[in-house]
Design an enzyme around this catalytic site. Structure first.
Site: not given
Ligand code: GLP
Length: 239
Positions: A70, A134
């Site tokens: 993404d 979420n």
């Molecule tokens: C983001 C990304 C995800 C990621 C998630 C968790 O919004 N789009 O790909 O897995 O949130 O993030 P983190 O690993 O910083 O907790």
């Protein structure tokens, strides 16, 4: 996947080393493998282990192809260093011998062609995923569509809030992104979802207890797939 596909490896270090070792073996056995990569804090240690291994053992990434999950859309120029592109260059690509021409990111222009591009490179062999509080994967927010392809998505308030820790103001967080869809992610041959810390416990508990896809927990799209491993640490584990 079944309940045995959940592994509690206790610490972020052990869990990340485990995932990194899987990637290193794959790169050694299939030098032109296709990796699906994620950003966020969760995979950071995996990337650190890959770099450490590269320095020690010279694992060769010359022919490895990567597709990121993404990217934000409409990021203000002053936040160029918050882009997922920047993140990958800083935390992995600039420190191994990968060819940047083999590293792909979805964007506004290529979103409709991204899945075809992945397919044309042979499909993703190994997909890394984090999980949002979420239950989102990539930026597939609830309620999620099992048939979704790579496309532009609106971010939910909870994701904007969670990601505001990287920005000066919550209002600076882009409210749109481009993300591989659930369908796109499910095409991967092997998927490792990692969840660390107590903020992820609730989503992991729901995932563990569900037996079928629930659009309100996008990660549950993985339930019907066999080759999925969910790796948790002590804090995100409830069992
Ligand atoms: C983001 C990304 C995800 C990621 C998630 C968790 O919004 N789009 O790909 O897995 O949130 O993030 P983190 O690993 O910083 O907790």
């Amino acid at each position: 996947m079944n309940k045995n596909n959940f592994l509690n490896l206790e610490t972020i270090e052990k869990a990340s080393e485990f995932v990194a070792n899987q990637i290193i073996s794959l790169v050694n056995s299939k030098p032109n493998c296709v990796l699906g990569l994620a950003t966020g804090s969760t995979p950071l240690k995996v990337y650190e282990y890959l770099i450490e291994d590269y320095q020690k053992n010279k694992t060769n990434y010359e022919n490895v192809i990567t597709f990121n999950l993404d990217e934000y859309v409409g990021l203000d120029k002053k936040y160029a260093d918050k882009s997922y592109h920047y993140f990958m260059n800083k935390n992995l690509f600039s420190k191994i011998n990968i060819n940047l021409n083999n590293t792909y990111f979805p964007d506004e222009k290529n979103s409709e062609k991204y899945d075809t591009l992945i397919k044309s490179k042979g499909g993703i062999d190994f997909q890394i995923l984090g999980i949002g509080i979420n239950g989102h994967i990539g930026f597939n927010e609830p309620p999620a569509d099992l048939n979704s392809k790579t496309r532009i998505v609106e971010l939910t308030d909870s994701t904007i809030k969670a990601n505001s820790r990287f920005f000066n103001e919550e209002s600076d967080v882009p409210n749109r992104a481009v993300s591989m869809g659930l369908w796109s992610i499910l095409q991967a041959k092997q998927i490792f979802l990692m969840a660390f810390g107590k903020s992820k416990k609730n989503a992991i508990e729901k995932l563990y207890k569900l037996n079928d896809f629930d659009p309100n927990l996008p990660a549950s799209s993985l339930i019907k797939k066999d080759n999925v491993i969910v790796i948790v640490d002590q804090e995100s584990s409830f069992y």
